[in-house]
Design an enzyme around this catalytic site. Structure first.
Site, mmCIF file in Angstrom:
data_model
loop_
_atom_site.group_PDB
_atom_site.id
_atom_site.type_symbol
_atom_site.label_atom_id
_atom_site.label_comp_id
_atom_site.label_asym_id
_atom_site.label_seq_id
_atom_site.Cartn_x
_atom_site.Cartn_y
_atom_site.Cartn_z
ATOM 1 N N ARG A 323 0.808 -1.227 0.000
ATOM 2 C CA ARG A 323 0.000 0.000 0.000
ATOM 3 C C ARG A 323 0.846 1.284 0.000
ATOM 4 O O ARG A 323 0.531 2.210 -0.755
ATOM 5 C CB ARG A 323 -0.985 0.010 1.182
ATOM 6 C CG ARG A 323 -1.974 -1.179 1.171
ATOM 7 C CD ARG A 323 -3.117 -1.002 2.153
ATOM 8 N NE ARG A 323 -4.001 0.048 1.716
ATOM 9 C CZ ARG A 323 -4.015 1.242 2.213
ATOM 10 N NH1 ARG A 323 -3.225 1.563 3.216
ATOM 11 N NH2 ARG A 323 -4.823 2.165 1.720
ATOM 12 N N CYS A 353 14.626 -4.549 -3.740
ATOM 13 C CA CYS A 353 15.435 -3.680 -4.589
ATOM 14 C C CYS A 353 14.567 -2.714 -5.371
ATOM 15 O O CYS A 353 14.420 -2.839 -6.589
ATOM 16 C CB CYS A 353 16.293 -4.530 -5.509
ATOM 17 S SG CYS A 353 17.711 -5.151 -4.618
#
Ligand code: LLP
Length: 423
Positions: A323, A353
């Site tokens: 979210r 990453c």
């Protein structure tokens, strides 16, 4: 500097308990922990707002589809709003009667439609039709199965983004969204449904958007839905309900003046004013029933302090709770231990990453705590989680009366490796 948020409010699970869960070897981190009592209480309070009038709280299963959650809501008399065949099977498997299930979604497959029409003796409560094209497809499926399909027409109430006051990605009831049939085409859609002998029009539906913190936009959408209902009612003898959709917001820490029951009370009053008081009122809440009753537990892997910047690196990432990355959402973060002592601002980030694997700046102890809890993560947390970067889906633990009643363990690293190499 702002004060650190209080631990787990209004979650009923105390900080010590959460710390113990995170340290429990059977569970480990990252893990979602849910309070089933809190979820059941939300449902009871919401149902009470209907004051005995005919209604259905159709829980939007997409918010949290875990068996213990859906079973707890089924036990409170909730129905379900589903958006896939899989969610439909979870709802019925958790004990929700087929007649109390509505099925939304703009692109249901033929296979999913057949499942909905073929569930139970009479199919589910209603397939909610979102386009003129879908009307024909549902009729064709029912014909092929030799059954009648109960349907509702979902109209798009065309309530503006400003009026809805929520993030553009989760506003659905405006005229550029892919959802629903534009109100101006609603009468033609209703007439087409009525002309098809395989379809029975039982409801009319709208859904304005999600995380609504004031009632204004929701009530405007409902008013448009009710006006439309009044205009076609005379020719729809089987019409049994109007469905104002979900979207009741929760307080993620920035306030939420409207409570779920306020939406219900105001819409019920509109319904009476529109002369539709004899129809059942359906609502489709997801978030408001579960969000505040779940947390994401994470361990602190290490701090990184450099050139005046302070990052706190935790073992939960955007793959576990997307979210913040997807909507710029903010979840409050509290320490699981190490309370007291100096507080500083930490930028809390995950191991993925991606620069957007970032939970924002939070006030936490200067001495890095052992672990943290990300609050209000019971909705759209696990259900949106992925295995990005080879990370297993987080574990889940369910509590009742402060005791663990179910655990779903994390799959091993090896399982992911095997699955990828096994192709
Ligand atoms: N009914 C329909 C037709 C919906 O599309 C939705 C949500 C709901 C009910 C339930 O809405 P709720 O009461 O949960 O607000 N992933 C986003 C939220 C997406 C909502 C999509 N539709 C988030 O994490 O904020």
């Amino acid at each position: 500097m702002p004060a650190a948020p209080e631990l787990a409010r209004p979650l009923t699970l105390g900080g010590a308990l959460l710390g113990a869960l995170a340290r429990d070897a059977r569970i480990g981190t990252p893990a979602y922990a849910y309070d089933l009592d809190g979820v059941a209480r939300e449902a009871r309070e919401l149902r009470a707002a209907f004051e005995g009038k005919p209604h259905l709280v159709a829980y939007a299963v997409k918010a949290n589809s875990a068996g213990p959650i859906v079973r707890a809501l089924a036990a409170e008399g909730c129905g379900a709003d589903v958006v896939s065949g899989a969610e439909l099977l979870v709802a019925t498997g958790a004990g929700i009667p087929p007649a109390s299930i509505v099925y939304s979604g703009v692109a249901k497959t033929d296979d999913e439609l057949a499942l909905a029409i073929g569930t139970g003796d009479r199919g589910i409560g209603a397939v909610q039709l979102e386009s003129a094209e879908e009307i024909e497809r549902v009729a064709a499926r029912a014909r092929a199965l030799g059954k009648k399909a109960r349907v509702s027409v979902r109209v798009n109430p065309d309530v503006g983004l400003e009026e809805l006051d929520t993030h553009a990605h989760i506003a659905t009831g405006h005229d550029e969204a892919k959802f629903g049939i534009p109100l101006v085409d609603g009468a033609a859609a209703v007439d087409r449904v009525l002309a098809l002998p395989e379809l029975v029009l039982v409801g009319l539906t709208s859904h304005a958007g999600s995380q609504l913190t004031v009632t204004r936009g929701y009530v405007a959408a409902a008013r448009a839905l009710f006006e439309f209902t009044g205009s076609i009612r005379g020719r729809a003898p089987a019409l049994a309900y109007v469905d104002a959709g979900g979207g009741f917001g929760i307080d993620y820490g920035e306030g939420c003046p409207a409570r779920p029951m306020d939406f219900v009370r105001e819409v019920r009053a509109e319904q009476e004013r529109a002369g539709l008081g004899d129809l059942a009122l359906y609502v489709e809440p997801g978030r408001s029933l579960v969000a505040a009753h779940g947390v994401l537990l994470a361990r602190v892997i290490q701090p990184k302090v450099t050139r005046g910047r302070r990052w706190l690196m935790i073992d939960a990432g955007m793959n576990d709770l997307i979210r913040p990355a997807l909507y710029g959402a903010r979840h409050r973060i509290v320490p699981l231990d190490g309370e007291g002592g100096d507080l500083v601002e930490w930028r809390v980030v995950g191991p993925c990453c991606e620069s957007s694997d970032d939970f924002g700046t939070h006030v936490l102890p200067a001495a890095p705590p052992w672990g943290v809890a990300l609050l209000d993560a019971g909705a759209y947390g696990y259900t949106m989680a992925s295995r990005y970067n080879g990370r297993p889906l987080p574990a889940e633990v369910f509590l009742k009366g402060g005791r663990i009643v179910a655990v779903r363990e994390r799959k091993s690293r090896g399982a992911w490796v095997e699955e990828r190499l096994g192709i």
